[in-house]
Design an enzyme around this catalytic site. Structure first.
Site, PDB file in Angstrom:
ATOM      1  N   TYR A 159       0.848  -1.211   0.000  1.00  0.00           N
ATOM      2  CA  TYR A 159       0.000   0.000   0.000  1.00  0.00           C
ATOM      3  C   TYR A 159       0.880   1.256   0.000  1.00  0.00           C
ATOM      4  O   TYR A 159       0.502   2.307  -0.498  1.00  0.00           O
ATOM      5  CB  TYR A 159      -0.953  -0.034   1.194  1.00  0.00           C
ATOM      6  CG  TYR A 159      -2.183   0.817   0.988  1.00  0.00           C
ATOM      7  CD1 TYR A 159      -3.058   0.563  -0.069  1.00  0.00           C
ATOM      8  CD2 TYR A 159      -2.470   1.876   1.835  1.00  0.00           C
ATOM      9  CE1 TYR A 159      -4.173   1.349  -0.271  1.00  0.00           C
ATOM     10  CE2 TYR A 159      -3.594   2.658   1.649  1.00  0.00           C
ATOM     11  CZ  TYR A 159      -4.441   2.391   0.595  1.00  0.00           C
ATOM     12  OH  TYR A 159      -5.556   3.172   0.405  1.00  0.00           O
ATOM     13  N   LYS A 166      -3.232   8.338   2.945  1.00  0.00           N
ATOM     14  CA  LYS A 166      -4.482   8.121   3.714  1.00  0.00           C
ATOM     15  C   LYS A 166      -4.330   8.634   5.141  1.00  0.00           C
ATOM     16  O   LYS A 166      -5.287   9.118   5.737  1.00  0.00           O
ATOM     17  CB  LYS A 166      -4.865   6.642   3.717  1.00  0.00           C
ATOM     18  CG  LYS A 166      -5.321   6.106   2.363  1.00  0.00           C
ATOM     19  CD  LYS A 166      -6.519   6.840   1.810  1.00  0.00           C
ATOM     20  CE  LYS A 166      -7.082   6.154   0.577  1.00  0.00           C
ATOM     21  NZ  LYS A 166      -8.040   7.017  -0.158  1.00  0.00           N
TER      22      LYS A 166
END
Ligand code: NAD
Length: 259
Positions: A159, A166
């Protein structure tokens, strides 16, 4: 009587029928909301988004092109929304981007500056830009919702820079919530478990993530985008009138597990 009868808002991030934004939109519309849609510029993209929405039963949808990395595009969407909707009650931020070359397991340390900056700009800063423009249109208060993922707080291999983006998105939502509360504007994030969308397919190791969630989450399965849509109704509607600056997990409980 729907929970969102007569409420008008903008949805950013429909690309196709798999998009989380589209499932959120369908759930909001089922509760009486009126949605305007913004999509990446380009005829092909406009056609694809229009087809998705019309096939879903929304005739002649309000569409406006916007590359969220351009301030002038964001300003133009909200100007058009003011002209056509007058006021807004909600905004859904469901956009994210990072160069997939750096979304590979073991490549976080290689992240170049321009890849980092672009990922944070498109995936996190844009929430602040949208809130700036939404505030004057939310004359009777409102709800702003952004989509996040567990990789914001724990390392999810593959990720990578998107996890950092995020984390910035979730922190930005809290700062916005603190400043916009006086206008009765709530700002929350919804942290969804992995869903099979176009963006998810760019993340290295995504298949293992699905398998792992199925094995380890309390509900012993992955979630689906309809479940994200239902929880979005809660965060956009008055059902959550006392909730702001929160991050709601819709992840089959995965985040609660220590192993
Ligand atoms: P998606 O690919 O359908 O949606 C991503 C959207 O971002 C697309 O509509 C794309 O056009 C848009 N976008 C990217 N760059 C843009 C730009 N410069 N200007 C305008 N739009 C741009 O994938 P999705 O999974 O529905 O993603 C929606 C949101 O949900 C993202 O924030 C994503 O990080 C988040 N999310 C996804 C998952 C998952 O597993 N799919 C899990 C948690 C959170």
């Amino acid at each position: 009587m729907g929970l969102l009868d007569g409420r008008k808002g903008l949805i950013f991030g429909v690309a196709n029928e798999r998009s989380i934004a589209w499932h959120i939109a369908q759930s909001l519309v089922a509760e009486g909301a009126i949605c305007g849609f913004s999509h990446l510029p380009g005829e092909k993209m406009e056609r694809r988004v229009r087809q998705t929405i019309e096939r879903g039963g929304i005739k002649d949808p309000w569409l406006f092109p916007c590359d969220v990395s351009r301030d002038e595009d964001i300003a133009a969407v909200f100007e058009a929304a003011k002209r056509d909707f007058d006021t807004l009650s909600f905004v859904v931020h469901s956009v994210a981007f990072a160069d997939k070359e750096y979304l590979k397991i073991g490549r976080f340390t290689d992240t170049p500056r321009h890849v980092f900056t672009q990922a944070l700009d498109i995936s996190a800063y844009t929430l602040i830009a949208m809130a700036q423009h939404a505030r004057p249109l939310m004359t009777a208060g409102g709800s702003i919702l952004a989509l996040s993922y567990y990789g914001a707080e724990k390392v999810v291999p593959g990720y990578n820079v998107m996890g950092v983006a995020k984390a910035a998105l979730e922190a930005s939502a809290r700062y916005l919530a603190a400043e916009l509360g006086r206008y009765n504007i709530r700002v929350n994030t919804l942290s969804a478990g992995p869903c099979r969308t176009l963006s998810a397919m760019a993340v290295g190791g995504i298949d293992e993530m699905f398998e792992w969630v199925e094995k380890k989450s309390p509900l012993q399965r992955n979630i689906n985008t309809e479940e994200v849509g239902k929880s979005a109704v809660y965060l956009i509607s008055d059902l959550s009138s006392g909730v702001t600056g929160e991050n709601l997990y819709v992840d089959a409980g995965y985040n609660t597990m220590g192993v």
